[in-house]
Motif scaffolding. Structure first.
Motif, PDB file in Angstrom:
ATOM      1  N   ILE A  97       0.916  -1.517  -0.031  1.00  0.00           N
ATOM      2  CA  ILE A  97      -0.005   0.052  -0.016  1.00  0.00           C
ATOM      3  C   ILE A  97       0.855   1.444   0.129  1.00  0.00           C
ATOM      4  O   ILE A  97       0.649   2.262  -0.843  1.00  0.00           O
ATOM      5  CB  ILE A  97      -0.962   0.034   1.284  1.00  0.00           C
ATOM      6  CG1 ILE A  97      -1.907  -0.975   0.936  1.00  0.00           C
ATOM      7  CG2 ILE A  97      -1.695   1.434   1.380  1.00  0.00           C
ATOM      8  CD1 ILE A  97      -2.977  -1.262   2.352  1.00  0.00           C
ATOM      9  N   ASP A  98       1.966   1.037   0.928  1.00  0.00           N
ATOM     10  CA  ASP A  98       2.848   2.639   0.976  1.00  0.00           C
ATOM     11  C   ASP A  98       3.737   2.708  -0.384  1.00  0.00           C
ATOM     12  O   ASP A  98       3.825   3.588  -0.900  1.00  0.00           O
ATOM     13  CB  ASP A  98       3.756   2.357   2.208  1.00  0.00           C
ATOM     14  CG  ASP A  98       3.293   2.551   3.350  1.00  0.00           C
ATOM     15  OD1 ASP A  98       1.950   2.914   3.424  1.00  0.00           O
ATOM     16  OD2 ASP A  98       3.801   1.838   4.345  1.00  0.00           O
ATOM     17  N   PHE A 124       2.641   1.622  -3.368  1.00  0.00           N
ATOM     18  CA  PHE A 124       1.618   2.096  -4.608  1.00  0.00           C
ATOM     19  C   PHE A 124       1.279   3.627  -4.230  1.00  0.00           C
ATOM     20  O   PHE A 124       1.194   4.384  -5.071  1.00  0.00           O
ATOM     21  CB  PHE A 124       0.452   1.474  -4.594  1.00  0.00           C
ATOM     22  CG  PHE A 124       0.536   0.061  -5.494  1.00  0.00           C
ATOM     23  CD1 PHE A 124       1.115   0.054  -6.911  1.00  0.00           C
ATOM     24  CD2 PHE A 124       0.425  -1.045  -4.806  1.00  0.00           C
ATOM     25  CE1 PHE A 124       1.244  -1.311  -7.415  1.00  0.00           C
ATOM     26  CE2 PHE A 124       0.707  -2.290  -5.359  1.00  0.00           C
ATOM     27  CZ  PHE A 124       1.137  -2.398  -6.771  1.00  0.00           C
ATOM     28  N   SER A 125       1.288   3.715  -3.190  1.00  0.00           N
ATOM     29  CA  SER A 125       0.982   5.447  -2.650  1.00  0.00           C
ATOM     30  C   SER A 125       2.264   6.063  -3.148  1.00  0.00           C
ATOM     31  O   SER A 125       1.980   7.338  -3.700  1.00  0.00           O
ATOM     32  CB  SER A 125       0.790   5.526  -1.194  1.00  0.00           C
ATOM     33  OG  SER A 125      -0.524   4.806  -0.689  1.00  0.00           O
ATOM     34  N   ALA A 126       3.279   5.893  -2.683  1.00  0.00           N
ATOM     35  CA  ALA A 126       4.628   6.512  -3.007  1.00  0.00           C
ATOM     36  C   ALA A 126       4.563   6.683  -4.675  1.00  0.00           C
ATOM     37  O   ALA A 126       5.106   7.729  -5.061  1.00  0.00           O
ATOM     38  CB  ALA A 126       5.855   5.909  -2.601  1.00  0.00           C
ATOM     39  N   ALA A 139       2.430   6.848  -6.928  1.00  0.00           N
ATOM     40  CA  ALA A 139       1.266   7.595  -7.615  1.00  0.00           C
ATOM     41  C   ALA A 139       1.758   8.941  -7.708  1.00  0.00           C
ATOM     42  O   ALA A 139       1.457   9.714  -8.825  1.00  0.00           O
ATOM     43  CB  ALA A 139       0.215   7.399  -6.555  1.00  0.00           C
ATOM     44  N   THR A 140       2.567   9.398  -6.736  1.00  0.00           N
ATOM     45  CA  THR A 140       3.034  10.714  -6.899  1.00  0.00           C
ATOM     46  C   THR A 140       4.552  10.807  -7.344  1.00  0.00           C
ATOM     47  O   THR A 140       5.178  12.055  -7.470  1.00  0.00           O
ATOM     48  CB  THR A 140       3.158  11.392  -5.261  1.00  0.00           C
ATOM     49  OG1 THR A 140       4.077  10.627  -4.570  1.00  0.00           O
ATOM     50  CG2 THR A 140       1.841  11.445  -5.062  1.00  0.00           C
ATOM     51  N   LYS A 145       8.897   5.371 -11.637  1.00  0.00           N
ATOM     52  CA  LYS A 145       8.140   4.564 -11.056  1.00  0.00           C
ATOM     53  C   LYS A 145       8.296   3.233 -10.961  1.00  0.00           C
ATOM     54  O   LYS A 145       8.120   2.438 -10.010  1.00  0.00           O
ATOM     55  CB  LYS A 145       6.466   4.883 -11.767  1.00  0.00           C
ATOM     56  CG  LYS A 145       6.053   6.031 -11.469  1.00  0.00           C
ATOM     57  CD  LYS A 145       4.519   6.110 -12.163  1.00  0.00           C
ATOM     58  CE  LYS A 145       3.832   7.445 -12.006  1.00  0.00           C
ATOM     59  NZ  LYS A 145       2.564   7.655 -12.502  1.00  0.00           N
ATOM     60  N   SER A 164      10.262  -1.476  -3.767  1.00  0.00           N
ATOM     61  CA  SER A 164       9.115  -1.309  -2.738  1.00  0.00           C
ATOM     62  C   SER A 164       8.651  -2.836  -2.500  1.00  0.00           C
ATOM     63  O   SER A 164       8.380  -3.325  -1.568  1.00  0.00           O
ATOM     64  CB  SER A 164       8.308  -0.455  -2.990  1.00  0.00           C
ATOM     65  OG  SER A 164       8.615   0.785  -2.937  1.00  0.00           O
TER      66      SER A 164
END
Length: 205
Positions: free
Chosen positions: A135-136, A138-140, A142-143, A149, A156
């Motif tokens: 989760i962390d 994919f959140s990172a 995304a930005t 990426k 990750s």
């Protein structure tokens, strides 16, 4: 050693609770193993010491020995010998000794079930750590910049999977320890029941 330290550090925060669960499970397994081996040895020595009194029919001596000994087998045979004060019925004597086996079994099985529970907790914590890590990740991502990426996601995911791997590494020895302790406990309980049968057969003869 450096590889192990790096592996734990890269796994994130969940690696440390899993390590604590593993250490706690192994400590319980070691304590239970020492207890069971001690119980097995004391039972064997106590039964060998009681056999001369059994063969000679000195049942009062067996009762006194059961009062002064901590070996489960002494209490079991002592209960049978004590019942002989009031009855000579084989079934009544057998019931008295079965009660002694039922009292001894919980002490032999004590805390063994915790090991299987800790193994399950280690596995689930590993999976939870992986999910939170993803989760962390994919959140990172995304930005992040498009060019970064793929590299960030790969790194990750690799870190997150370390948690699952460590959870399984912790669970496997705990499951094996639980199975081994259960086998040893069953062996001791069977030996207690066999000693009771030998006592009854000696009475019959």
């Amino acid at each position: 050693m450096n590889t192990i330290v790096t592996f734990i550090q890269e796994g994130g925060a969940f690696m440390y609770p899993i390590a604590i669960v593993l250490a706690l499970g192994l400590a319980i397994a070691l304590e239970r193993w020492i207890f069971l081996m001690s119980a097995k040895s004391s039972n064997r020595k106590a039964f060998d010491a009681m056999m001369p009194f059994i063969k000679k029919g000195q049942y009062e001596a067996l009762v006194k020995m059961s009062d002064s000994s901590s070996a489960p087998i002494c209490r079991i045979i002592g209960a049978g010998a004590a019942r002989m004060r009031v009855t000579q019925d084989r079934d009544d004597i057998s019931y008295a000794m079965e009660e002694g086996v039922m009292e001894a079994t919980p002490r032999l099985e004590k805390r063994t079930s915790y090991i299987a529970t800790l193994a399950n907790i280690a596995t689930l914590m590993g999976l939870l750590g992986t999910i939170i890590g993803l989760i962390d990740a994919f959140s990172a991502v995304a930005t992040a910049e498009p060019s970064e990426k793929a590299a960030m996601l790969s790194a990750s995911i690799s870190v997150a999977m370390n948690t699952t791997a460590f959870g399984l590494i912790a669970a496997i020895p705990l499951i094996l320890s639980h199975a081994l302790l259960q086998t040893k406990t069953t062996e001791i309980v069977d030996s207690l029941e066999m000693a009771g049968v030998k006592f009854l057969n000696t009475l019959s003869r």
